[in-house]
Design a protein around this motif. Structure first.
Motif, mmCIF file in Angstrom:
data_model
loop_
_atom_site.group_PDB
_atom_site.id
_atom_site.type_symbol
_atom_site.label_atom_id
_atom_site.label_comp_id
_atom_site.label_asym_id
_atom_site.label_seq_id
_atom_site.Cartn_x
_atom_site.Cartn_y
_atom_site.Cartn_z
ATOM 1 N N LEU A 1 57.581 58.556 -52.536
ATOM 2 C CA LEU A 1 57.203 57.754 -51.367
ATOM 3 C C LEU A 1 56.310 56.574 -51.745
ATOM 4 C CD1 LEU A 1 56.695 60.616 -48.809
ATOM 5 C CD2 LEU A 1 58.312 58.751 -48.577
ATOM 6 N N VAL B 1 57.114 52.960 -50.616
ATOM 7 C CA VAL B 1 56.166 52.148 -49.831
ATOM 8 C C VAL B 1 56.031 50.763 -50.448
ATOM 9 C CG1 VAL B 1 53.693 51.856 -49.399
ATOM 10 C CG2 VAL B 1 54.808 53.939 -48.696
ATOM 11 N N THR C 1 59.601 48.839 -50.354
ATOM 12 C CA THR C 1 60.163 48.443 -49.049
ATOM 13 C C THR C 1 59.155 47.708 -48.174
ATOM 14 O OG1 THR C 1 59.566 50.551 -48.025
ATOM 15 C CG2 THR C 1 61.771 50.393 -48.996
ATOM 16 N N SER C 2 57.995 47.433 -48.728
ATOM 17 C CA SER C 2 56.965 46.758 -47.950
ATOM 18 C C SER C 2 57.441 45.412 -47.442
ATOM 19 C CB SER C 2 55.727 46.562 -48.827
ATOM 20 O OG SER C 2 54.829 45.714 -48.177
ATOM 21 N N ASN C 3 57.365 45.259 -46.108
ATOM 22 C CA ASN C 3 57.723 44.006 -45.439
ATOM 23 C C ASN C 3 59.129 43.500 -45.757
ATOM 24 O OD1 ASN C 3 55.160 43.855 -44.219
ATOM 25 N ND2 ASN C 3 54.328 43.007 -46.110
ATOM 26 N N TRP D 1 47.795 51.661 -36.245
ATOM 27 C CA TRP D 1 47.639 50.988 -37.537
ATOM 28 C C TRP D 1 47.961 49.508 -37.403
ATOM 29 C CZ3 TRP D 1 44.899 52.575 -41.360
ATOM 30 C CH2 TRP D 1 44.694 53.924 -41.551
ATOM 31 N N ARG E 1 61.652 46.092 -33.509
ATOM 32 C CA ARG E 1 60.203 46.242 -33.549
ATOM 33 C C ARG E 1 59.577 44.853 -33.508
ATOM 34 N NH1 ARG E 1 59.788 49.384 -38.017
ATOM 35 N NH2 ARG E 1 59.254 47.669 -39.383
ATOM 36 N N LEU F 1 58.663 61.073 -41.289
ATOM 37 C CA LEU F 1 59.632 60.055 -41.733
ATOM 38 C C LEU F 1 60.222 59.303 -40.535
ATOM 39 C CD1 LEU F 1 61.668 61.712 -44.634
ATOM 40 C CD2 LEU F 1 60.493 59.523 -44.732
ATOM 41 N N ILE F 2 60.271 59.995 -39.399
ATOM 42 C CA ILE F 2 60.802 59.343 -38.190
ATOM 43 C C ILE F 2 59.817 58.259 -37.717
ATOM 44 C CG2 ILE F 2 61.505 59.721 -35.782
ATOM 45 C CD1 ILE F 2 62.430 62.542 -36.743
ATOM 46 N N PHE G 1 58.403 52.844 -36.692
ATOM 47 C CA PHE G 1 57.200 52.024 -36.571
ATOM 48 C C PHE G 1 56.679 51.355 -37.850
ATOM 49 C CE2 PHE G 1 56.918 55.452 -33.370
ATOM 50 C CZ PHE G 1 56.945 54.689 -32.224
ATOM 51 N N ALA G 2 57.001 51.919 -39.009
ATOM 52 C CA ALA G 2 56.281 51.468 -40.208
ATOM 53 C C ALA G 2 56.822 50.181 -40.801
ATOM 54 C CB ALA G 2 56.286 52.559 -41.259
ATOM 55 N N ALA H 1 56.652 49.747 -43.991
ATOM 56 C CA ALA H 1 57.193 50.178 -45.281
ATOM 57 C C ALA H 1 57.553 51.657 -45.166
ATOM 58 C CB ALA H 1 56.163 49.969 -46.377
ATOM 59 N N ILE H 2 58.694 52.029 -45.720
ATOM 60 C CA ILE H 2 59.130 53.434 -45.624
ATOM 61 C C ILE H 2 58.156 54.304 -46.415
ATOM 62 C CG2 ILE H 2 61.004 55.064 -46.079
ATOM 63 C CD1 ILE H 2 62.856 52.536 -45.994
ATOM 64 N N GLY H 3 57.638 55.311 -45.761
ATOM 65 C CA GLY H 3 56.699 56.219 -46.420
ATOM 66 C C GLY H 3 55.261 56.012 -45.989
ATOM 67 N N PHE H 4 55.013 54.966 -45.233
ATOM 68 C CA PHE H 4 53.632 54.644 -44.835
ATOM 69 C C PHE H 4 52.978 55.818 -44.086
ATOM 70 C CE2 PHE H 4 50.562 53.025 -41.742
ATOM 71 C CZ PHE H 4 49.706 52.324 -42.571
ATOM 72 N N TYR H 5 53.682 56.381 -43.131
ATOM 73 C CA TYR H 5 53.115 57.500 -42.360
ATOM 74 C C TYR H 5 53.276 58.821 -43.123
ATOM 75 C CZ TYR H 5 52.534 54.515 -38.306
ATOM 76 O OH TYR H 5 52.114 53.529 -37.463
ATOM 77 N N THR H 6 54.452 59.010 -43.708
ATOM 78 C CA THR H 6 54.743 60.267 -44.398
ATOM 79 C C THR H 6 53.729 60.547 -45.502
ATOM 80 O OG1 THR H 6 57.038 59.681 -44.019
ATOM 81 C CG2 THR H 6 56.647 61.560 -45.420
ATOM 82 N N LEU H 7 53.403 59.515 -46.263
ATOM 83 C CA LEU H 7 52.446 59.684 -47.358
ATOM 84 C C LEU H 7 51.078 60.134 -46.857
ATOM 85 C CD1 LEU H 7 52.926 56.829 -49.957
ATOM 86 C CD2 LEU H 7 52.685 59.243 -50.438
ATOM 87 N N GLN H 8 50.674 59.586 -45.733
ATOM 88 C CA GLN H 8 49.362 59.966 -45.184
ATOM 89 C C GLN H 8 49.322 61.458 -44.856
ATOM 90 O OE1 GLN H 8 47.797 57.405 -42.031
ATOM 91 N NE2 GLN H 8 49.253 55.869 -42.675
ATOM 92 N N LEU I 1 51.284 63.795 -46.151
ATOM 93 C CA LEU I 1 51.422 64.572 -47.382
ATOM 94 C C LEU I 1 50.091 64.664 -48.131
ATOM 95 C CD1 LEU I 1 54.801 63.565 -49.081
ATOM 96 C CD2 LEU I 1 54.039 65.870 -48.547
ATOM 97 N N GLY J 1 45.166 55.565 -45.395
ATOM 98 C CA GLY J 1 45.987 54.637 -44.613
ATOM 99 C C GLY J 1 45.582 53.188 -44.860
#
Lengths: 273, 171
Positions: free
Chosen positions: A19, A23, A26-28, A126, A165, B59-60, B65-66, B68-75, B77, B112
């Motif tokens: 991940l 992160v 895939t950022s932005n 956030w 979004r 992940l949903i 909302f994120a 970047a993929i993983g932004f919420y999931t990482l938090q 984890l 975060g």
């Protein structure tokens, strides 16, 4: 603790590494066509239903919306008012047409619009972002302007099939080129940290003529927002030192109770529009 | 059966967090239901499995909302892993649970902010702590307590307990 015998621990550590790479990579980025979009579409109806339910339960619905009968009576009263205004408008329009012709003014090109419901806002705040139930299928793409009846809401940052979004003007990364409607003074509008609808004017001329009540509109500079969209009103002008004016703006949009938005189906380009 | 229940609980918590929490705030802070449920479950079973289920559903959040993929999931984890390591070998104590959970909330917030910096999104750590993270201790204290009480009863069900946990602990 023996990590090698703890399978969930191994899975968690591998997931964290994967991940972290995701992160950063895939950022932005605009990843509209992919598993992200599919996952988003699966959850969208559930999200939309529960978000609406939450709004009703918390009383965060638009306070102006009453019963149908009340709405009907209100609309009748408003109709009378607008008929009167229409008479004045016709006169003003005719005058404006004459003056525009005189100045060889081309006028604003009209674009298609799309209305959409807000079906979610960023968890844990956030970012000041929102999700709407219209996407690529309705012709919505990145950088399209979002507004509602009260003024500028923000712009689209990501669009997938079925949802999009958007980033609100209250997001910290948001900086909008604006002007004071009355005096045409240019400035940059930036949100005040920790508030939900207060902003401040930056880079305003030292001796700028600005008073509480002045209306702030977009200036069209910067290439994202076209000129003339109402953003807010001046609520406080303080001169802490002789060289710098602090101007506080209250957004005309009530971001806590926003339900529907309108999206302009055109990406504004400062050079060509 | 246990995994089905874990997934169902995590999914419902995720939906509540994303759809209901934004409409119910305390001191301007949204309660993170998925986070509170995850910690309560980890505390009850002293295993990391609920963290994985919470992360899977987070992940949903990333999908909707994120930036970047993983932004919420990482938090989820990282915070879940930290909480598990802190709590795994400790004796059962409500006070220890609450204090560790509150510290984990702050850690999740700081992580975060770090992710925001890493993904080139402006976020001031001090402002975030002052405006959101520290006031958030109050609403999460309530959530941690409520879900502790709920899951201390839920974990009396054999169907949700890990198979190795054969002794019926006094939850």
């Amino acid at each position: 603790m023996n990590v090698s015998k703890n399978r969930p621990m191994i899975v968690a550590i591998i997931a964290i590494i994967v991940l972290l790479v995701l992160v950063i990579s895939t950022s932005n980025t605009d990843s509209a066509k992919g598993p992200v979009s599919i996952a988003g579409n699966i959850i969208r109806p559930v999200q939309s239903f529960f978000f609406g339910l939450g709004r009703k339960a918390s009383g965060n619905e638009d306070k102006n919306v009453g019963t149908w009968k009340e709405k009907y009576e209100k609309l009748l009263a408003e109709q009378e008012k607008y008929e009167e205004m229409l008479k004045n408008y016709e006169e003003l329009k005719a005058e404006n047409d004459r003056l525009s012709e005189l100045l060889n003014y081309v006028g604003n090109i009209e674009y298609d619009i799309c209305t959409a419901d807000i079906i979610g806002t960023t968890p844990s705040e956030w970012f000041n972002e929102f999700v709407v139930n219209a996407g690529l299928d309705k012709g919505i793409t990145k950088d399209m302007v979002v507004y509602n009846k009260d003024g500028l809401v923000g712009r689209i940052t990501y669009s997938a099939k079925g949802y999009s979004r958007g980033i609100s003007i209250m997001d910290e990364s948001s900086g909008i080129a604006v002007m004071v409607e009355r005096t045409r003074e240019n400035a940059i509008l930036s949100p005040i940290e920790g508030t939900s609808n207060e902003l401040e004017l930056l880079y305003l001329r030292d001796n700028a003529d600005i008073v509480p009540g002045d209306v702030i509109i977009t200036s069209g500079i910067g290439g994202i927002y076209p000129k003339g969209i109402q953003v807010g009103k001046v609520i406080e002008v303080s001169t802490e030192n002789a060289r710098e004016k602090k101007v506080k703006i209250l957004s005309t949009v009530d971001f806590d109770h926003i339900e529907e938005v309108t999206i302009v189906l055109h990406v504004y380009n400062e050079g060509t529009d | 059966m246990r995994y089905l229940l874990l997934e169902a609980i995590a999914f419902i918590s995720m939906v509540f967090t994303s759809a209901l929490s934004p409409n119910f705030t305390l001191l301007g802070v949204q309660g993170d239901i998925l986070f509170a449920v995850m910690l309560a479950m980890v505390y009850m079973e002293k295993r990391l499995t609920p963290v994985l289920f919470a992360a899977l559903n987070a992940l949903i959040f990333d999908a909707l909302f994120a930036r970047a993929i993983g932004f919420y999931t990482l938090q989820y984890l990282v915070a879940g892993l930290f909480f598990y390591l802190m709590i795994a070998k400790r004796e059962d104590s409500f006070l220890v649970y609450i204090i560790t959970a509150e510290v984990t909330w702050i850690l999740k917030e700081v992580f975060g902010v770090l992710l925001c910096m890493l993904t080139d999104n402006p976020m001031n750590l001090w402002t975030r702590l002052r405006v959101y993270s520290l006031p958030g201790l109050v609403i999460h204290l309530i959530l941690f307590t409520v879900f502790y009480l709920i899951f201390s009863r839920v974990y009396r069900l054999k169907a949700i307990r890990p198979s190795t946990m054969i002794d019926e602990r006094d939850f």
